[in-house]
Design a protein around this motif. Sequence first.
Motif: not given
Lengths: 223, 330
Positions: A55-56, A81-83, A85-87
């Motif tokens: 993911l990183r 959008n959320a993914l 934002y979270s990353l």
Amino acid sequence: MSLLLVIDTSARPFEVALGRVGACLYSARAAAMTPNKQDLAAMVTEALRASGQSLRDLQGIAVNIGPGALGSVRSGVSFANALAYSLGVPVHPVTSFELMGFAAAAAQDRPVLCTARASDGQAYLGVFAAGRLSFMTFGALDALAPATVADLDRVAIAGDHRAALCTLLRNREVIDSGVDRGTAATYLQWAATGAGEARAFPEVATPITEDSALLRDAAELLR
Amino acid sequence: MRNLVLGIESSCDDTAAALVDAAGAVVASVKVAQTEVHRPYGGVYPELASRAHVAEIVPALHQTLADAGVGVEQIRAIGVTRGPGLIGPLLVGLNTAAGLGLGWELPVIGINHLRGHLRSADLEEARVKYPATILLVSGGHTILAYMEDPASIRLLGTTRDDSVGEAYDKVGRMLGLGYPGGPAVDRLAKTGTPSIRFPRPMIQQGLDFSLSGLKSAVSRHLEQAPDPRHEDVAASFVEAILELLVTKCRRALAEQPSQSLVIVGGVAASPQLRAAAAELCAELDVELCLPPLRWATDNAAMIALATWDYIEQGQQPRPVPDVRLSIVDY
């Protein structure tokens, strides 16, 4: 080259792809998924696992913003959008017409009239030419189809309304591309042409709806 | 230390996020209301609600974290409303939670919105004395429940048709009071006399409610009365609603003796209902518990507090929608 995740929930089956610009590493369809039973997180986890990425490593999330099935598009866009934002990475909104048009144009060297079904018998139409979406509009298919391609010598057709377009445009030279939709992986190829845009928070991806600012006014087209 | 739960709520027309600790302390709570989006339609327009949620939800989450001044490393889990509610709005919240959970490597738990409401009175401080009888009255729900303790819930009664809040809003519209109609109906009612005897459906029986007949009676009266005085119609309608709610609460408290009566939901804002409930509770020697309105109406802090219950009870429903959840479901 940066690693991109592509999410396409504009139609069933939902799709994800993972790769770099110009090079798809992984793509998969989840045949049975409906908006109510989806597990996009599991699809993405599997994409990362299967391609040995983490993911990183993701540097952007591309997402199909439609036009397409309203609730499904919104689900994918919300997730993306959320993914993103979270990353802390940008989201890359892409329309289904850009994916569809690029896929159809690969086989037919001519502008592509892209179509998608909308509610109440209405349709979305768009012209994809020279590698980019020229414009999109929304309204009655039979009135808008001739007006949309009036300035084009030759045209290929793609999307939901191909059969109807063959009839509506019968006095023109029209080629049916046979393309119903692009794929998630199409985005990686299209981006290799320098296309696509990254939006960082606070900007977010927004689904295409009939009141979208991206649409050209149908009345103006018909004048 | 992972001592906070992130709650996300998007079941109807409020986009909300909150961070809450296990004791119910609200570290941050953000709510973006869509009242103006729906005002022209006189009620919640589901498609427009979904669109507004997509636009607002990530900014609301960002604001919540910024207000709290905490990092993701303090979050233990994400709790997100999975139902009941409108499917489009629910999907926005659920998918947002799924994306965040993946990116932040946090568990995502699907929460029953109604369990959130039941726990809302214990936000910030433990207000509820158990066993408690709870009246949830809002635009979406009309429910009487009994709670032996925060974990054991029994449904006593619910509406067979419209909710109390819906009846208020529709009567408000009939009286030309705009949307939302509830507060305006209450205000107008104070200036009138309850001179019209509207029906009190099902008042003699059980703990279920029925509101549609009352609503229709108001509509008929406005059509048929030669020169209806609107303030008297409002006063008579409110009187009928109050008598229904108080009668059902009285019956519930008689059948299931409780230490407290808790009233939550948007209609808990009604000054008339608050006064009538205070009178009932004084008479029966039951403690009346009225949480602050920011917790009595839809919010994400109550979802976060309910999430702590789920964690404690080992419940982990997947974050997929279920629009028909009942109050006793997880």
